[in-house]
Design a protein around this motif. Sequence first.
Motif, PDB file in Angstrom:
ATOM      1  N   GLN A   1      67.662  29.483  91.203  1.00 39.43           N
ATOM      2  CA  GLN A   1      67.270  30.460  92.216  1.00 39.43           C
ATOM      3  C   GLN A   1      65.766  30.680  92.164  1.00 39.43           C
ATOM      4  N   VAL A   2      65.170  30.752  93.319  1.00 36.93           N
ATOM      5  CA  VAL A   2      63.734  30.981  93.440  1.00 36.93           C
ATOM      6  C   VAL A   2      63.508  32.283  94.188  1.00 36.93           C
ATOM      7  N   GLN A   3      62.687  33.138  93.649  1.00 39.70           N
ATOM      8  CA  GLN A   3      62.276  34.355  94.350  1.00 39.70           C
ATOM      9  C   GLN A   3      60.832  34.203  94.788  1.00 39.70           C
ATOM     10  N   LEU A   4      60.591  34.534  96.043  1.00 37.87           N
ATOM     11  CA  LEU A   4      59.255  34.387  96.620  1.00 37.87           C
ATOM     12  C   LEU A   4      58.747  35.745  97.094  1.00 37.87           C
ATOM     13  N   ALA A   5      57.486  36.011  96.851  1.00 35.83           N
ATOM     14  CA  ALA A   5      56.902  37.286  97.263  1.00 35.83           C
ATOM     15  C   ALA A   5      55.544  37.037  97.888  1.00 35.83           C
ATOM     16  N   GLU A   6      55.408  37.396  99.162  1.00 34.65           N
ATOM     17  CA  GLU A   6      54.144  37.228  99.872  1.00 34.65           C
ATOM     18  C   GLU A   6      53.280  38.469  99.705  1.00 34.65           C
ATOM     19  N   SER A   7      51.984  38.254  99.808  1.00 38.16           N
ATOM     20  CA  SER A   7      51.028  39.357  99.816  1.00 38.16           C
ATOM     21  C   SER A   7      49.781  38.905 100.546  1.00 38.16           C
ATOM     22  N   GLY A   8      48.931  39.859 100.872  1.00 36.26           N
ATOM     23  CA  GLY A   8      47.657  39.527 101.486  1.00 36.26           C
ATOM     24  C   GLY A   8      47.566  39.798 102.968  1.00 36.26           C
ATOM     25  N   GLY A   9      48.663  40.214 103.579  1.00 35.71           N
ATOM     26  CA  GLY A   9      48.611  40.528 104.994  1.00 35.71           C
ATOM     27  C   GLY A   9      47.832  41.804 105.253  1.00 35.71           C
ATOM     28  N   GLY A  10      47.598  42.079 106.528  1.00 38.11           N
ATOM     29  CA  GLY A  10      46.882  43.295 106.878  1.00 38.11           C
ATOM     30  C   GLY A  10      46.350  43.233 108.286  1.00 38.11           C
ATOM     31  N   LEU A  11      45.439  44.143 108.572  1.00 34.44           N
ATOM     32  CA  LEU A  11      44.813  44.235 109.886  1.00 34.44           C
ATOM     33  C   LEU A  11      43.419  43.633 109.805  1.00 34.44           C
ATOM     34  N   VAL A  12      43.110  42.765 110.748  1.00 25.60           N
ATOM     35  CA  VAL A  12      41.807  42.099 110.758  1.00 25.60           C
ATOM     36  C   VAL A  12      41.345  41.971 112.203  1.00 25.60           C
ATOM     37  N   GLN A  13      40.035  41.982 112.385  1.00 26.22           N
ATOM     38  CA  GLN A  13      39.480  41.780 113.719  1.00 26.22           C
ATOM     39  C   GLN A  13      39.530  40.304 114.092  1.00 26.22           C
ATOM     40  N   ALA A  14      39.619  40.050 115.377  1.00 25.68           N
ATOM     41  CA  ALA A  14      39.593  38.671 115.854  1.00 25.68           C
ATOM     42  C   ALA A  14      38.338  37.969 115.339  1.00 25.68           C
ATOM     43  N   GLY A  15      38.517  36.742 114.903  1.00 33.03           N
ATOM     44  CA  GLY A  15      37.425  35.990 114.313  1.00 33.03           C
ATOM     45  C   GLY A  15      37.337  36.130 112.811  1.00 33.03           C
TER      46      GLY A  15
END
Length: 122
Positions: A1-15
């Motif tokens: 079994q593999v558990q995956l956890a994402e991080s690093g998302g958020g709000l950013v301006q275009a460009g």
Amino acid sequence: QVQLAESGGGLVQAGGSLRLSCAASGRTLSSYIMGWFRQAPGKEREFVAGITWSVIETYYTDSVKGRFTISRNNAKNTVWLQMDSLNTEDTAVYYCAATTKRPVQSGSYAYWGQGTQVTVAS
């Protein structure tokens, strides 16, 4: 079994840029193909980028080629998605996933993370 956890998302301006991380636990990632997918509101989930075991092969959907870069470090059991020149159409929940099956773009991914929200403001 593999558990995956994402991080690093958020709000950013275009460009702008964001770097997503996917940390794995349970098993080493060295024998898995790793993929990033995304799902925007009202749309189907789509393949974004993928990378094979050897790091030699990388795959991208056309809309992100030249802007996104997928990479991995098997020793750290981590996969990254560097996203540059973001635009509003990149707004979505981003998921990392793992599989042992090809094709990379549409193979049967057995393991999925919970997702991380990326919002690009105009």
